[in-house]
Design a protein around this motif. Structure first.
Motif, PDB file in Angstrom:
ATOM      1  N   ARG A  14      44.878  -7.483 104.784  1.00 39.13           N
ATOM      2  CA  ARG A  14      46.295  -7.150 104.896  1.00 39.13           C
ATOM      3  C   ARG A  14      47.142  -8.063 104.017  1.00 39.13           C
ATOM      4  N   VAL A  15      48.378  -7.622 103.814  1.00 39.71           N
ATOM      5  CA  VAL A  15      49.382  -8.421 103.111  1.00 39.71           C
ATOM      6  C   VAL A  15      50.382  -8.898 104.155  1.00 39.71           C
ATOM      7  N   ALA A  16      50.423 -10.203 104.412  1.00 39.16           N
ATOM      8  CA  ALA A  16      51.292 -10.746 105.466  1.00 39.16           C
ATOM      9  C   ALA A  16      52.729 -10.879 104.993  1.00 39.16           C
ATOM     10  N   VAL A  17      52.914 -11.301 103.743  1.00 41.47           N
ATOM     11  CA  VAL A  17      54.238 -11.416 103.132  1.00 41.47           C
ATOM     12  C   VAL A  17      54.162 -10.756 101.764  1.00 41.47           C
ATOM     13  N   ASP A  18      55.092  -9.837 101.489  1.00 40.60           N
ATOM     14  CA  ASP A  18      54.950  -8.961 100.330  1.00 40.60           C
ATOM     15  C   ASP A  18      56.172  -9.051  99.410  1.00 40.60           C
ATOM     16  N   HIS A  19      56.070  -9.866  98.355  1.00 39.39           N
ATOM     17  CA  HIS A  19      57.106  -9.991  97.327  1.00 39.39           C
ATOM     18  C   HIS A  19      58.490 -10.268  97.930  1.00 39.39           C
ATOM     19  N   VAL A  20      58.574 -11.327  98.714  1.00 43.71           N
ATOM     20  CA  VAL A  20      59.822 -11.711  99.366  1.00 43.71           C
ATOM     21  C   VAL A  20      60.619 -12.658  98.470  1.00 43.71           C
ATOM     22  N   ALA A  31      68.841 -16.600 111.378  1.00 40.51           N
ATOM     23  CA  ALA A  31      67.934 -15.983 112.339  1.00 40.51           C
ATOM     24  C   ALA A  31      66.904 -15.184 111.562  1.00 40.51           C
ATOM     25  N   LEU A  32      65.622 -15.456 111.824  1.00 45.41           N
ATOM     26  CA  LEU A  32      64.524 -14.720 111.181  1.00 45.41           C
ATOM     27  C   LEU A  32      63.935 -13.791 112.232  1.00 45.41           C
ATOM     28  N   LEU A  33      64.152 -12.492 112.062  1.00 39.82           N
ATOM     29  CA  LEU A  33      63.867 -11.521 113.113  1.00 39.82           C
ATOM     30  C   LEU A  33      62.825 -10.502 112.681  1.00 39.82           C
ATOM     31  N   GLY A  34      62.082  -9.997 113.676  1.00 34.69           N
ATOM     32  CA  GLY A  34      61.081  -8.976 113.407  1.00 34.69           C
ATOM     33  C   GLY A  34      60.006  -8.978 114.465  1.00 34.69           C
ATOM     34  N   PRO A  35      59.280  -7.867 114.618  1.00 35.95           N
ATOM     35  CA  PRO A  35      58.240  -7.755 115.635  1.00 35.95           C
ATOM     36  C   PRO A  35      56.963  -8.475 115.231  1.00 35.95           C
ATOM     37  N   ASN A  36      55.958  -8.419 116.106  1.00 37.27           N
ATOM     38  CA  ASN A  36      54.648  -9.008 115.808  1.00 37.27           C
ATOM     39  C   ASN A  36      54.107  -8.499 114.480  1.00 37.27           C
ATOM     40  N   GLY A  37      53.560  -9.418 113.678  1.00 37.62           N
ATOM     41  CA  GLY A  37      52.925  -9.016 112.429  1.00 37.62           C
ATOM     42  C   GLY A  37      53.869  -8.740 111.292  1.00 37.62           C
ATOM     43  N   SER A  38      55.145  -9.068 111.454  1.00 39.95           N
ATOM     44  CA  SER A  38      56.107  -8.764 110.392  1.00 39.95           C
ATOM     45  C   SER A  38      56.087  -9.795 109.269  1.00 39.95           C
ATOM     46  N   GLY A  39      55.465 -10.971 109.510  1.00 36.92           N
ATOM     47  CA  GLY A  39      55.330 -11.965 108.451  1.00 36.92           C
ATOM     48  C   GLY A  39      56.183 -13.203 108.627  1.00 36.92           C
ATOM     49  N   GLU A 193      73.567 -16.176 109.348  1.00 39.86           N
ATOM     50  CA  GLU A 193      72.969 -15.030 108.664  1.00 39.86           C
ATOM     51  C   GLU A 193      71.710 -14.585 109.394  1.00 39.86           C
ATOM     52  N   ALA A 194      71.378 -13.305 109.248  1.00 42.27           N
ATOM     53  CA  ALA A 194      70.177 -12.745 109.863  1.00 42.27           C
ATOM     54  C   ALA A 194      69.285 -12.147 108.794  1.00 42.27           C
ATOM     55  N   ILE A 195      67.982 -12.391 108.958  1.00 43.51           N
ATOM     56  CA  ILE A 195      66.972 -11.854 108.040  1.00 43.51           C
ATOM     57  C   ILE A 195      66.004 -11.016 108.867  1.00 43.51           C
ATOM     58  N   PHE A 196      65.911  -9.730 108.589  1.00 38.76           N
ATOM     59  CA  PHE A 196      65.025  -8.829 109.313  1.00 38.76           C
ATOM     60  C   PHE A 196      63.787  -8.563 108.461  1.00 38.76           C
ATOM     61  N   MET A 197      62.613  -8.965 108.966  1.00 36.16           N
ATOM     62  CA  MET A 197      61.366  -8.710 108.263  1.00 36.16           C
ATOM     63  C   MET A 197      60.592  -7.578 108.939  1.00 36.16           C
ATOM     64  N   LYS A 198      59.943  -6.766 108.113  1.00 36.33           N
ATOM     65  CA  LYS A 198      59.161  -5.638 108.624  1.00 36.33           C
ATOM     66  C   LYS A 198      57.974  -5.421 107.699  1.00 36.33           C
ATOM     67  N   SER A 199      56.772  -5.539 108.255  1.00 37.42           N
ATOM     68  CA  SER A 199      55.542  -5.331 107.479  1.00 37.42           C
ATOM     69  C   SER A 199      55.491  -6.193 106.222  1.00 37.42           C
ATOM     70  N   GLY A 200      55.952  -7.425 106.355  1.00 36.63           N
ATOM     71  CA  GLY A 200      55.849  -8.378 105.268  1.00 36.63           C
ATOM     72  C   GLY A 200      56.967  -8.370 104.250  1.00 36.63           C
ATOM     73  N   GLY A 253      60.458  -5.372 126.835  1.00 37.30           N
ATOM     74  CA  GLY A 253      59.595  -5.014 125.715  1.00 37.30           C
ATOM     75  C   GLY A 253      60.328  -4.438 124.537  1.00 37.30           C
ATOM     76  N   GLY A 254      61.651  -4.630 124.463  1.00 37.33           N
ATOM     77  CA  GLY A 254      62.400  -4.055 123.359  1.00 37.33           C
ATOM     78  C   GLY A 254      62.123  -4.705 122.023  1.00 37.33           C
ATOM     79  N   ALA A 255      61.722  -5.975 122.027  1.00 33.76           N
ATOM     80  CA  ALA A 255      61.457  -6.667 120.775  1.00 33.76           C
ATOM     81  C   ALA A 255      60.426  -7.722 121.031  1.00 33.76           C
ATOM     82  N   ALA A 256      59.555  -7.945 120.078  1.00 33.61           N
ATOM     83  CA  ALA A 256      58.482  -8.927 120.265  1.00 33.61           C
ATOM     84  C   ALA A 256      58.416  -9.884 119.098  1.00 33.61           C
ATOM     85  N   GLY A 257      58.132 -11.121 119.390  1.00 33.44           N
ATOM     86  CA  GLY A 257      58.050 -12.129 118.334  1.00 33.44           C
ATOM     87  C   GLY A 257      56.669 -12.229 117.741  1.00 33.44           C
ATOM     88  N   CYS A 258      56.554 -13.079 116.677  1.00 32.90           N
ATOM     89  CA  CYS A 258      55.269 -13.252 115.983  1.00 32.90           C
ATOM     90  C   CYS A 258      54.224 -13.866 116.869  1.00 32.90           C
TER      91      CYS A 258
END
Length: 258
Positions: A14-20, A31-39, A193-200, A253-258
């Motif tokens: 898998r690619v954990a972080v993708d060209h960020v 704030a660094l936000l995103g569900p499990n596995g977002s990177g 500021e908020a940063i939303f990560m999704k699938s890396g 269960g609305g949001a889950a952390g890494c």
């Protein structure tokens, strides 16, 4: 302060972080936000110098991440990293040996506010008390960038309030803070500021006062990760339930952390 360009971290399957690419500015809280596995955790570990990027660049004040930058970056991981024999006091001495900028006086002051006994053995502490020790150690450094990976995870409502209070107390001029969490509404009142990560990748980012002009941060989160329309009454009801659950100390269960 911190500039990330085209950063990628690949594993075998898998690619954990993708060209960020992003910039962390001095004196701001993110704030660094995103569900499990977002990177999120992988990104933080690369900034901390604990994980090597596959490609891309991270510069801290113009210097590539390495031994020199570690002296200016304080990182609180999610996992406990103490030896079994350690007391809370021992942990402070351990940090003092490793970090020249560690203040034992600051550490002792935070322990008092957190209602922690320096004589207690860390292995006998609850998960919430362990988190408070890790937070106290991190905040007792005189760093320029502080990173907290899920500091509110698995702790009760009183401990959450204490953790947030200490983070806010230590937002001194020039210090930057990067905080990952799944308790979105807990941060909305004080992050810049908020940063939303999704699938890396970074799905969305920006100043909180712009992101929350018409909707709460929780509603923005649900629109990104829950595939809900902003004005959907179901989404608004879900956001209200999540916020109430956090205030009451309940889990949801609305949001889950890494």
């Amino acid at each position: 302060m911190l500039t990330i360009t085209d950063l990628t971290r690949k594993y075998i399957s898998r690619v954990a972080v993708d060209h960020v690419s992003l910039t962390i500015e001095p004196g701001k809280t993110y704030a660094l936000l995103g569900p499990n596995g977002s990177g999120k955790t992988t990104l933080m570990k690369m900034i901390a110098g604990l994980t090597r990027p596959t490609s891309g660049e991270i510069l801290f004040e113009g210097t590539p991440i390495g031994p020199k930058t570690k002296a200016a970056i304080a990182y609180m991981p999610t996992e406990s990293y103490f030896y079994n024999y350690m007391t809370i006091r021992d942990a402070g001495r351990y940090y003092a040996d490793f970090f020249r900028d560690f203040s034992m006086a600051q550490y002792q002051d935070i322990l008092v506010r957190m209602e922690l006994d320096p004589k207690d053995r860390i292995r006998q502490l609850s998960s919430g008390m362990n988190a408070k020790v890790r937070l106290a150690l991190t905040l007792s450094r005189d760093a320029k960038l502080f990173m907290f990976d899920e500091p509110l995870n698995g702790v009760d409502i009183l401990t959450r309030a204490q953790v947030v209070s200490e983070i806010v107390r230590n937002r001194q001029a020039g210090r930057s803070m990067l905080i990952s969490t799944h308790l979105v509404d807990e941060l909305e009142a004080f992050v810049d500021e908020a940063i939303f990560m999704k699938s890396g990748v970074i799905e969305r980012m920006g100043p909180c006062n712009e992101l929350t002009r018409e909707h709460s941060l929780t509603e923005v989160y649900l629109s990104i990760y829950g595939n809900m329309e902003m004005n959907d009454p179901v989404m608004r009801a879900a956001a209200e339930r999540i916020a109430k659950g956090h205030r009451d100390g309940g889990e949801q269960g609305g949001a889950a952390g890494c």
